[in-house]
Design an enzyme around this catalytic site. Structure first.
Site, PDB file in Angstrom:
ATOM      1  N   ARG A  63       2.534   0.688  14.890  1.00 23.26           N
ATOM      2  CA  ARG A  63       3.537  -0.280  15.308  1.00 23.26           C
ATOM      3  C   ARG A  63       4.738   0.443  15.901  1.00 23.26           C
ATOM      4  O   ARG A  63       5.262   1.391  15.332  1.00 23.26           O
ATOM      5  CB  ARG A  63       3.986  -1.153  14.136  1.00 23.26           C
TER       6      ARG A  63
ATOM      7  N   ARG B 197       1.902  -6.968  17.654  1.00 23.52           N
ATOM      8  CA  ARG B 197       1.978  -5.759  16.831  1.00 23.52           C
ATOM      9  C   ARG B 197       0.627  -5.487  16.174  1.00 23.52           C
ATOM     10  O   ARG B 197      -0.116  -6.421  15.857  1.00 23.52           O
ATOM     11  CB  ARG B 197       3.064  -5.897  15.777  1.00 23.52           C
TER      12      ARG B 197
ATOM     13  N   ALA C 120       1.992  15.619 -23.479  1.00 27.00           N
ATOM     14  CA  ALA C 120       1.026  15.687 -22.377  1.00 27.00           C
ATOM     15  C   ALA C 120       1.059  14.453 -21.486  1.00 27.00           C
ATOM     16  O   ALA C 120       0.653  14.502 -20.325  1.00 27.00           O
ATOM     17  CB  ALA C 120      -0.386  15.898 -22.930  1.00 27.00           C
TER      18      ALA C 120
ATOM     19  N   ASP D 152       2.048  -5.944  10.783  1.00 24.29           N
ATOM     20  CA  ASP D 152       3.372  -6.446  10.399  1.00 24.29           C
ATOM     21  C   ASP D 152       3.359  -6.660   8.895  1.00 24.29           C
ATOM     22  O   ASP D 152       2.520  -7.405   8.368  1.00 24.29           O
ATOM     23  CB  ASP D 152       3.670  -7.754  11.131  1.00 24.29           C
TER      24      ASP D 152
ATOM     25  N   LYS E 249      -0.123  11.234 -22.767  1.00 24.07           N
ATOM     26  CA  LYS E 249      -1.233  10.343 -23.140  1.00 24.07           C
ATOM     27  C   LYS E 249      -0.774   8.890 -23.309  1.00 24.07           C
ATOM     28  O   LYS E 249      -1.480   7.957 -22.905  1.00 24.07           O
ATOM     29  CB  LYS E 249      -1.928  10.845 -24.405  1.00 24.07           C
TER      30      LYS E 249
ATOM     31  N   ASP F 274       5.781  -7.651   5.626  1.00 24.38           N
ATOM     32  CA  ASP F 274       7.076  -8.206   5.216  1.00 24.38           C
ATOM     33  C   ASP F 274       7.107  -8.474   3.721  1.00 24.38           C
ATOM     34  O   ASP F 274       6.146  -9.022   3.156  1.00 24.38           O
ATOM     35  CB  ASP F 274       7.351  -9.530   5.936  1.00 24.38           C
TER      36      ASP F 274
END
Length: 381
Positions: free
Chosen positions: A84, A95, A190, A98, A192, A100
């Site tokens: 675009r 276009r 970690a 698009d 988890k 939005d």
């Protein structure tokens, strides 16, 4: 972790392979923005406000952890990458894609670059019709009418026609419901709990979290390990046994599977490190008496983090009683887990090295982990 935001996005294309553009956009939105929760039908609609080829339009609901400004930036970047070209003209034009933002939670936003709710959504049938398919009861935050009501009174009478091809939801590629019960394990810090929570949200799983924060002996253990080790490990064993027995026995018809951030076997791994030999032998006898009655996870995931990253995560989450944990203690825990898993034949194990990943803040790392989990072949009983 905070609850994800809900963003409603409209998609349109009237250049090139329109359907492919829509599918490609949905796929990239899933990778960068968040989980695509629902996708509406695709509608063929005439160009509105200018002469041009017909559009294909649809709407999607996305769950995202990102603020609205980040979502807007991502959508604009996707548009640019998909060809675009934005011009200075304010007139409507053709276009390739698009994208939005229509709604973001129930927020009302006015900035130089963004207005939410979208200021024209109530006037566009090509927006309201697909949005009606997936969110007919959703209320417009400023007009205080549902999407169904807005569609009924919409003055735009443009002809729109549903096509007989549905877009594919990219989240369906990760079929984690092959397992009734999945356990995610790892060292202290970690990640988890974060991963289990994210999976439960994205895949409609019952979440089982260890209740370690309620254990009164944990802060005392970090102050005086020798004195409180046996008491701590016994209390953890009793708590884990009780909790997992209760949670696994309670059927939830509205969830697809269970995911937990621990497995009861961690009691044996930690106790071997913290207890002297004679106490560990007694503890192990008690453990196996209880362990034989506990359901085993059908998939056991071990998140491996190197010691430096573990310490960074521990510091970041800021629990006072964890701030003096030594590197050698974390290394012993990692070694204990890996030794257990190396000799484990009963469980279906997947070790995932996430030392160079940040799946909480980088969605691509999270999706990489999902790919790793989805690649595991379920064991046939």
């Amino acid at each position: 972790m905070t609850q994800p935001n809900t963003v409603y996005i409209s998609l349109g294309s009237n250049q090139g392979d329109r359907l492919k553009h829509l599918q490609d956009a949905v796929d990239v939105i899933y990778k960068r923005v968040g989980k695509v929760q629902m996708i509406a039908k695709v509608y063929n609609t005439p160009a509105l406000g200018f002469e041009g080829p017909d559009f294909l339009n649809t709407c999607i609901i996305v769950k995202t952890d990102y603020p609205v400004e980040t979502v807007l930036e991502d959508l604009q970047r996707i548009e640019t990458e998909m060809g675009r070209v934005r011009t200075e003209s304010t007139a409507y034009e053709s276009r390739s894609i698009d994208l939005d933002i229509l709604l973001y939670n129930d927020a009302i936003i006015h900035t130089p670059t963004l207005t939410v709710p979208h200021p024209q959504m109530a006037n566009r049938r090509f927006v309201l019709q697909p949005l009606y398919d997936i969110a007919l009861k959703e209320k417009h935050p400023t007009l205080h009418k549902t999407i169904a009501e807005l569609l009924e009174i919409c003055e735009d009478k443009s002809a729109i026609e549903p096509i007989n091809i549905w877009l594919k939801n990219p989240s369906k590629k990760y079929n984690l419901s092959n397992y009734n019960y999945m356990a995610i394990e790892g060292n202290i810090g970690a990640g988890k709990t974060s991963l289990a929570t994210m999976i439960s949200t994205d895949f409609n799983a019952k979440l089982v979290l260890e209740r370690f924060a309620d254990n009164p002996f944990l802060p005392k253990f970090y102050e005086d390990a020798k004195r409180y080790a046996f008491t701590l490990e016994m209390s953890f064993l009793a708590d884990r046994y009780q909790q997992i027995s209760d949670d696994l026995s309670q059927l939830d018809l509205f969830k697809d599977f269970i995911v937990s951030d621990y497995d009861i076997y961690k009691s044996l791994i930690f106790s071997k490190i913290t207890l002297p030999e004679d106490e560990f032998k007694l503890y192990r006898r008690l453990f196996y008496l209880m362990y034989k009655d506990i359901a085993k996870p059908e998939l056991y995931i071990y998140l491996y983090q190197n010691t430096q990253r573990l310490q960074e995560n521990i510091k970041k989450r800021g629990r006072d009683y964890e701030q003096n944990i030594q590197d050698d203690y974390l290394e012993k825990i990692n070694a204990g887990y890996l030794n257990f898993l190396k000799n484990q034949e009963e469980l279906n194990v997947k070790i995932i090295d996430i030392s160079n990943r940040d799946f909480v803040n980088r969605r691509e790392d999270y999706l990489w982990i999902l790919n790793e989990i989805a690649s595991v072949i379920p064991k046939v009983e």
